[in-house]
Write an enzyme that holds these catalytic residues in place. Structure first.
Site, PDB file in Angstrom:
ATOM      1  N   GLY A  85       0.775  -1.236   0.000  1.00 35.42           N
ATOM      2  CA  GLY A  85       0.000   0.000   0.000  1.00 35.42           C
ATOM      3  C   GLY A  85       0.808   1.289   0.000  1.00 35.42           C
ATOM      4  CB  SER A 210      -8.223   8.517   7.838  1.00 43.31           C
ATOM      5  OG  SER A 210      -9.379   8.394   7.043  1.00 43.31           O
ATOM      6  CE1 TYR A 236      -8.735   3.301   9.766  1.00 46.35           C
ATOM      7  CE2 TYR A 236     -10.353   4.768   8.778  1.00 46.35           C
ATOM      8  CZ  TYR A 236      -9.076   4.236   8.806  1.00 46.35           C
ATOM      9  OH  TYR A 236      -8.131   4.660   7.881  1.00 46.35           O
TER      10      TYR A 236
HETATM   11  N1  LIG Z   1      -6.309   3.457   1.680  1.00 46.24           N
HETATM   12  C1  LIG Z   1      -7.044   4.504   1.997  1.00 46.24           C
HETATM   13  O1  LIG Z   1      -7.987   4.866   1.280  1.00 46.24           O
HETATM   14  C2  LIG Z   1      -6.738   5.303   3.225  1.00 46.24           C
HETATM   15  C3  LIG Z   1      -7.532   6.436   3.502  1.00 46.24           C
HETATM   16  C4  LIG Z   1      -7.252   7.176   4.646  1.00 46.24           C
HETATM   17  C5  LIG Z   1      -6.225   6.807   5.486  1.00 46.24           C
HETATM   18  N2  LIG Z   1      -5.475   5.693   5.199  1.00 46.24           N
HETATM   19  C6  LIG Z   1      -4.399   5.330   6.140  1.00 46.24           C
HETATM   20  O2  LIG Z   1      -3.216   5.068   5.420  1.00 46.24           O
HETATM   21  C7  LIG Z   1      -2.392   4.174   6.172  1.00 46.24           C
HETATM   22  C8  LIG Z   1      -1.853   3.101   5.258  1.00 46.24           C
HETATM   23  O3  LIG Z   1      -2.904   2.282   4.838  1.00 46.24           O
HETATM   24  P1  LIG Z   1      -2.977   1.562   3.406  1.00 46.24           P
HETATM   25  O4  LIG Z   1      -4.136   2.146   2.712  1.00 46.24           O
HETATM   26  O5  LIG Z   1      -1.679   1.534   2.738  1.00 46.24           O
HETATM   27  O6  LIG Z   1      -3.446   0.111   3.895  1.00 46.24           O
HETATM   28  P2  LIG Z   1      -2.774  -1.330   3.714  1.00 46.24           P
HETATM   29  O7  LIG Z   1      -2.427  -1.567   2.297  1.00 46.24           O
HETATM   30  O8  LIG Z   1      -3.726  -2.270   4.367  1.00 46.24           O
HETATM   31  O9  LIG Z   1      -1.454  -1.201   4.572  1.00 46.24           O
HETATM   32  C9  LIG Z   1      -1.512  -1.151   5.963  1.00 46.24           C
HETATM   33  C10 LIG Z   1      -0.171  -1.552   6.524  1.00 46.24           C
HETATM   34  O10 LIG Z   1      -0.258  -1.517   7.951  1.00 46.24           O
HETATM   35  C11 LIG Z   1       0.240  -2.744   8.448  1.00 46.24           C
HETATM   36  N3  LIG Z   1      -0.309  -3.143   9.722  1.00 46.24           N
HETATM   37  C12 LIG Z   1      -1.564  -3.451  10.030  1.00 46.24           C
HETATM   38  N4  LIG Z   1      -1.659  -3.825  11.317  1.00 46.24           N
HETATM   39  C13 LIG Z   1      -0.410  -3.754  11.825  1.00 46.24           C
HETATM   40  C14 LIG Z   1       0.163  -4.039  13.086  1.00 46.24           C
HETATM   41  N5  LIG Z   1      -0.562  -4.522  14.114  1.00 46.24           N
HETATM   42  N6  LIG Z   1       1.482  -3.841  13.256  1.00 46.24           N
HETATM   43  C15 LIG Z   1       2.241  -3.395  12.254  1.00 46.24           C
HETATM   44  N7  LIG Z   1       1.776  -3.128  11.027  1.00 46.24           N
HETATM   45  C16 LIG Z   1       0.448  -3.317  10.818  1.00 46.24           C
HETATM   46  C17 LIG Z   1      -0.117  -3.765   7.368  1.00 46.24           C
HETATM   47  O11 LIG Z   1       0.656  -4.943   7.542  1.00 46.24           O
HETATM   48  P3  LIG Z   1       0.070  -6.355   7.026  1.00 46.24           P
HETATM   49  O12 LIG Z   1       0.153  -6.321   5.534  1.00 46.24           O
HETATM   50  O13 LIG Z   1       0.979  -7.364   7.648  1.00 46.24           O
HETATM   51  O14 LIG Z   1      -1.317  -6.449   7.526  1.00 46.24           O
HETATM   52  C18 LIG Z   1       0.234  -2.971   6.132  1.00 46.24           C
HETATM   53  O15 LIG Z   1       1.597  -3.021   5.894  1.00 46.24           O
HETATM   54  C19 LIG Z   1      -3.267   3.648   7.307  1.00 46.24           C
HETATM   55  O16 LIG Z   1      -2.907   4.315   8.494  1.00 46.24           O
HETATM   56  C20 LIG Z   1      -4.672   4.047   6.899  1.00 46.24           C
HETATM   57  O17 LIG Z   1      -5.502   4.269   8.018  1.00 46.24           O
HETATM   58  C21 LIG Z   1      -5.703   4.944   4.090  1.00 46.24           C
END
Ligand SMILES: NC(=O)c1ccc[n+]([C@@H]2O[C@H](COP(=O)([O-])OP(=O)(O)OC[C@H]3O[C@@H](n4cnc5c(N)ncnc54)[C@H](OP(=O)(O)O)[C@@H]3O)[C@@H](O)[C@H]2O)c1
Length: 398
Positions: A85, A210, A236
């Protein structure tokens, strides 16, 4: 004789039947021909217009990119949750700019796969696979301990990892998963790394929050959503609001230290974040197909974090909330310092850190547990926390 052979109405000497005007026929044909091309051109223009509109819309959805080419050779960076991601794209870009990066992930196998891929495309060998499970305070402490043994400085910390809308589960320490991982794990991690960040100033902390914080409220009576659990609009959103209040409070604590802290909304990004989405199969397919066009790519989603991490113009800027690479004003409940203070104190208790400041209603000689602090005057000075070794942090969840 010859006149008599000419049928009535026909032009004498003409080969065409009577009443037939060849000039009118050809004019009609020409018109038909022109009409066909006119329609073709019109349809092509409409298609072109739609294509340009779709392209512009896609550009708008992707948002602005951080385009400055500044390098950060040798700067020491930690990025949490970067095996996939937004985090993975963030690491790739920082690696291309020469950073020395600690990839802090909970799954070493997935982290290694991402590390090898990024090393290949960035040609940067200074990438390290380190285990960090933000859902375990012990794992956070172990990570920090190992990092501190390896590095004497830290220039950039990106708190990126996150979990969204999962069924109600608990962290290893018994806290609600989303609040525990998204807020508490990062809270402890950052606090334990403050000494390295100060030592390396000017240095930066980037917190990935977020826009979901808009729906969030800090539920003082039920922080762990024990009485009522809302996957997205409850837990969340609360955790993402906590990210912002943490940023605001930390920016005041770090005033004049040369360490800045800012947070951001990355946009709506096509990542694995919706892995806990439990809708019917057809809805998942529609969402997946739609997301190809209507969501940001992970690379586009990383741009605001990258600007906060890299832009020299933001040197000294702190406490801000950014989206699409721009600073945005916060809603009143996200800049409420009384809530931020309360959350800070509560988080200290939950992760077992001694209080930085005395609680407002208590005498300055007592901390929250009624015991004396290490400096004997009841409040640890901002510098005293990081002087404690990781092992000596008191775990007290009362
Ligand atoms: N995507 C969106 O639309 C969006 C919108 C607003 C905010 N965000 C924020 O952006 C950030 C990145 O999210 P993303 O969209 O890239 O999601 P993602 O693809 O699901 O990536 C999330 C990452 O966090 C890791 N993670 C989850 N639980 C964890 C834990 N207990 N300890 C350590 N690492 C952990 C995951 O590891 P695993 O792969 O091992 O699970 C993954 O590497 C997050 O904080 C999310 O809230 C995203």
């Amino acid at each position: 004789m010859s006149e008599a052979a000419t049928p009535p109405g026909s032009v004498p000497g003409s080969v065409f039947p009577p009443g037939f005007d060849p000039t009118a026929e050809s004019a009609e044909k020409t018109l038909c021909f022109r009409g066909f091309w006119a329609w073709t051109v019109l349809l092509l223009l409409i298609a072109l217009g739609i294509a340009v509109f779709m392209w512009l819309l896609r550009k708008c959805i992707q948002g602005p990119a951080y385009r400055q080419a500044n390098r950060i050779d040798g700067k020491v960076v930690i990025v949490t949750g970067c095996n996939t991601g937004i985090g993975k794209e963030t690491v790739l870009e920082l690696a291309k700019r020469g950073a020395r990066i600690y990839m802090a992930c909970r799954d070493p196998g997935r982290c290694e796969a991402a590390r090898l891929e990024i090393m290949d495309s960035s040609r940067n060998q200074q990438l390290f696979n380190r285990t960090l499970d933000l859902g375990s305070l012990q794992s956070v402490r172990n990570f920090v301990e190992r990092f501190k043994a390896e590095e004497s400085r830290l220039d950039l910390l990106i708190n990126n990892a996150g979990v969204m809308a999962c069924p109600r589960t608990l962290t290893a320490d018994g806290y609600e998963q989303q609040f525990g991982v998204n807020h508490l794990g990062h809270f402890l991690l950052t606090n334990l790394l403050l000494d390295r960040l100060k030592h390396s100033s000017p240095s930066r902390i980037v917190v990935v929050s977020s826009a979901a914080h808009l729906f969030g409220r800090i539920n003082r009576e039920d922080l762990m959503s024990e009485k009522k659990y809302g996957k997205f609009f409850g837990a969340y959103s609360q955790s993402k609001l906590a990210n912002i209040l943490f940023t605001r409070k930390l920016s005041t604590i770090l005033k004049d230290t040369g360490v800045t802290v800012n947070c951001c909304h990355p946009g709506v990004v096509r990542t694995e974040l919706n892995r806990h989405f439990a809708g019917p199969g057809w809805m998942k397919s529609v969402l997946q197909t739609g997301s190809l066009y209507f969501f940001k790519s992970p690379k586009a989603g990383a741009q605001t974090s990258l600007r906060l991490a890299l832009d020299p113009k933001l040197e000294g800027s702190t406490g801000g909330y950014y989206s699409d690479c721009m600073r945005w004003p916060l809603v009143p409940w996200a800049r409420n310092m009384e809530t931020a203070d309360w959350l800070w104190r509560e988080s200290e208790k939950l992760v077992g850190l001694p209080p930085l400041e005395p609680p407002p209603s208590q005498s300055p000689t007592q901390n929250g547990n009624g015991s004396q602090n290490s400096n004997g005057n009841g409040s640890a000075t901002p510098g005293s926390r990081e002087m404690q070794s990781v092992e000596t942090v008191v775990v007290n969840r009362s």
